[in-house]
Write a protein that holds these residues in place. Structure first.
Motif, short mmCIF file in Angstrom:
data_model
loop_
_atom_site.label_atom_id
_atom_site.label_comp_id
_atom_site.label_asym_id
_atom_site.label_seq_id
_atom_site.Cartn_x
_atom_site.Cartn_y
_atom_site.Cartn_z
N GLU A 291 -14.19 -17.77 -16.92
CA GLU A 291 -12.81 -17.30 -16.94
C GLU A 291 -12.69 -16.16 -17.95
N PRO B 200 -9.09 -13.43 -14.22
CA PRO B 200 -9.86 -13.98 -13.11
C PRO B 200 -10.64 -15.23 -13.56
N ILE C 52 -7.22 -15.65 -9.51
CA ILE C 52 -6.94 -14.45 -10.30
C ILE C 52 -5.43 -14.38 -10.56
N THR D 287 -0.08 -14.79 -9.13
CA THR D 287 -1.36 -15.50 -9.16
C THR D 287 -1.74 -15.98 -7.77
#
Length: 666
Positions: free
Chosen positions: A386, A399, A437, A452
């Motif tokens: 991440e 992301p 993401i 998102t």
């Protein structure tokens, strides 16, 4: 026993007194949050009142268990499993199998079925509860199909902190708790004890008696929950921290009998007479964060969690004999151990990169009294990455990607006729990829915009794959993970330093959904990857400081859940509309008055169409400081004594009240 308990709680009041000018429900400050136990994606997350309940709010409205506390948030619905007397929540339509529960980032859900009875998790020692909806950090680990719930404990900030309470609930219940903490520079200690006991809950006077329930005090609705927790921490440097924690929960409860009128419900003619003499959980954990330099750190979580549970089924409402064919004593003796590592580096400019590894082994052991023990073991592994990429000071991209794999290493079947244990046919490993993401833009100082998308999965539980469901189902060891793609647009705005507005539009598309398919063989069902569905809706919240001593909070949720595969099979337990409003008034510095109202539209209780009607509740709470270190809280829930249900045939509590004496030193 009760006298010793009261004396134990009152002991800290002797000899300790510090100046305190705050109102009683302000006693838990943001600095008292155990930040090592948080799972934070963005730096403004801990200020997000759309997805966080603080201890101040829980205390002010007397929310004693996690399910009732979470119900105050938009997008979350209070639900129940009436036949098992379990309290749960739904997050944007996803149940607790799909939204796992954590304590300081450590999984605490039950290994066998993935559920957890949130009524057994009291709030007396919590600093906050965080909810991730749809877009949840890969750092949580696997199975977060619809999000994650994290219970965050306390951390002391002063040399001596204590608070506690003694209270009465109606005429036949009482509660008490004590929290003590100390921070002496590089070392700190936090401990808590709580006790909640109720002989029964009172039914609404509008309830019409049935063959199985005559009204008044709800039969077999008792509960007792006791919890001990402590944590010892060491902070050798400003950016490094190490903590060891322990939690011990012991609970028991009755299981009220079905009182409905649905002719298709088998419990109408064959009621269950169940009691749970123990629902016990014990957790050991170690959490650390080691900063190697200004750009690199390693966070570790290690844990061992034990769950013991006994269910007694009796012949009749006397709860004394177990002689009939449906009577039994079922015993679970489970444990889970595992850990996760998070390596964090800021070596690349503008990037905050985290690499995570999770391992978890679930061991389920079950038997009925007099039968041999059957064993089930699952291993689950996750590897994830991440990143928080600050494209510009105002624009952030987050992301994340992970690979998940679950392998069953042992699963035993039992033939009650031959009394022989054998192994189920081995099932292959199940794996899944998750990816997500998020885009976040700070329009100006008062406005934020986010978008998102996340693809998430959930592995089938041990119960999904291997349960015979009391002889009515066929096991299916080869179930694949169910999948969901979650989309969200969110917006936050502040106006005139008095109004905060937050809203989110969401849409989820489910595939390979694990559903119970009827009549796979005559009279027997099976869990299969059968379904496609979509969940969509909107949630919104307004906080308005009308005056310096008068504030209003209103939140709204609308959700639709469509069964694409078979529209005639209804999704249950979630109303289309939920509205909650809270008005808080402080006429003088030492007095706080709160009025709260909640509306829920009707909801389905069964997949074939049985419903419960809509309901509106009105509650009132008051808190007054009576001395430097004491306050008295009182309140009435369900003022108009509404007779309502979350599940058809299982009425909720009627009008009820509480009085609580609180003590504190900060």
């Amino acid at each position: 026993m009760k006298l010793k308990f009261i004396a134990f709680l009152l002991f800290p009041l002797i000899g300790f007194s510090q100046q305190n000018n705050s109102t009683p429900t302000d006693s838990i400050k943001p600095s008292n949050v155990f930040m090592l136990g948080e799972v934070i994606v963005t730096n403004h997350q801990n200020k997000d009142t759309l997805n966080r309940v603080t201890s101040k709010t829980m205390v002010s409205q007397n929310k004693m268990d996690v399910s009732r506390a979470l119900n105050m948030l938009p997008g979350i619905t209070l639900t129940a499993s009436g036949p098992r007397n379990e309290s749960m929540v739904s997050v944007r339509g996803f149940d607790l199998r799909q939204v796992p529960v954590y304590m300081d980032g450590i999984p605490v859900y039950v290994p066998y079925d993935g559920y957890v009875d949130l009524a057994r998790f009291t709030t007396f020692d919590l600093a906050a509860i965080d909810v991730s909806k749809g877009f949840s950090s890969v750092l949580y680990g696997p199975n977060s199909l619809g999000g994650a719930i994290n219970l965050v404990s306390r951390k002391p900030s002063q040399k001596l902190e204590y608070d506690g309470s003694l209270g009465m609930i109606n005429e036949n219940g009482y509660k008490g708790n004590l929290n003590i903490g100390s921070n002496i520079g590089k070392f700190y200690f936090q401990g808590g004890f709580s006790y909640l006991d109720r002989n029964s809950t009172r039914m609404s006077s509008n309830f019409v008696p049935t063959a199985n329930e005559n009204g008044g005090q709800r039969d077999n609705s008792y509960r007792t929950d006791q919890k001990i927790s402590f944590k010892i921490g060491w902070t050798p440097t400003e950016k490094s921290e190490y903590a060891i924690g322990y939690i011990n929960q012991q609970g028991e409860k009755g299981n009220p009998v079905y009182t409905g009128s649905d002719p298709l419900n088998s419990l109408l003619l064959k009621p269950r007479y169940w009691q749970w003499p123990n629902w016990d959980k014990e957790s050991f954990y170690f959490i650390s964060n080691s900063n190697f330099d200004d750009k690199n750190s390693l966070k570790t979580r290690l844990y061992f969690d034990r769950f013991k549970n006994t269910l007694d089924s009796y012949d009749d409402a006397t709860y004394t004999k177990q002689t009939k064919p449906y009577a039994f004593e079922s015993i679970y003796n489970d444990y889970t151990y595992g850990g996760n590592l998070e390596y964090n580096t800021k070596f690349i400019p503008k990037n905050d990169l985290k690499i995570a590894f999770h391992f978890k082994e679930d061991v389920h052991r079950e038997n009925n009294l007099g039968e041999p023990v059957r064993h089930f073991i699952d291993n689950t592994v996750l590897v994830g990455i991440e990143d928080i990429y600050k494209v510009t000071p105002k624009f952030t991209v987050i992301p994340g990607v992970s690979y998940n794999i679950r392998k069953n290493t042992e699963a035993e079947d039992y033939n009650s006729t031959t009394k022989v244990i054998s192994d189920y046919p081995s099932a292959g490993a199940s794996d899944a990829f998750n990816a997500q993401i998020g885009f976040f833009y700070q329009l100006n100082e008062a406005q934020k915009l986010g978008a998102t998308v996340s693809q998430k999965t959930r592995f089938a539980t041990i119960k999904d794959r291997y349960s015979y469901r009391m002889g009515t189902a066929i096991p299916n060891p080869d179930l694949k993970p169910e999948k969901a793609v979650n989309y969200e647009l969110n917006y936050t705005a502040g106006l005139f330093n008095k109004v905060t507005f937050q809203t989110a539009l969401f849409y989820s598309k489910l595939s390979d959904a694990i559903l119970n398919v009827s009549n796979v063989q005559p009279g027997k069902s099976q869990m299969q990857n059968f379904g496609e569905a979509e969940y969509l809706g909107v949630e919104a919240q307004i906080n308005y400081e009308i005056l310096s001593n008068l504030s209003l909070n209103v939140n709204y949720t609308y959700i639709e859940r469509n069964n694409i595969t078979n529209p005639n099979i209804h999704f249950t337990d979630v109303p289309n509309t939920k509205v909650m409003g809270t008005l808080e008034y402080k006429p003088i510095k030492i007095l706080r008055l709160i009025a709260n109202s909640e509306f829920n539209s009707s909801r389905f209780s069964t997949s074939y169409g049985a419903r419960v009607p809509d309901y509106t509740l009105l509650n009132f709470y008051a808190s007054g400081k009576i001395a430097k270190n004491f306050s008295i809280d009182a309140g009435i829930n369900n003022i108009f004594d509404k007779n309502y249900c979350l599940v058809e045939g299982y009425p909720e509590e009627g009008r009820n009240f509480f009085v609580t004496l609180r003590f504190f030193n900060n």
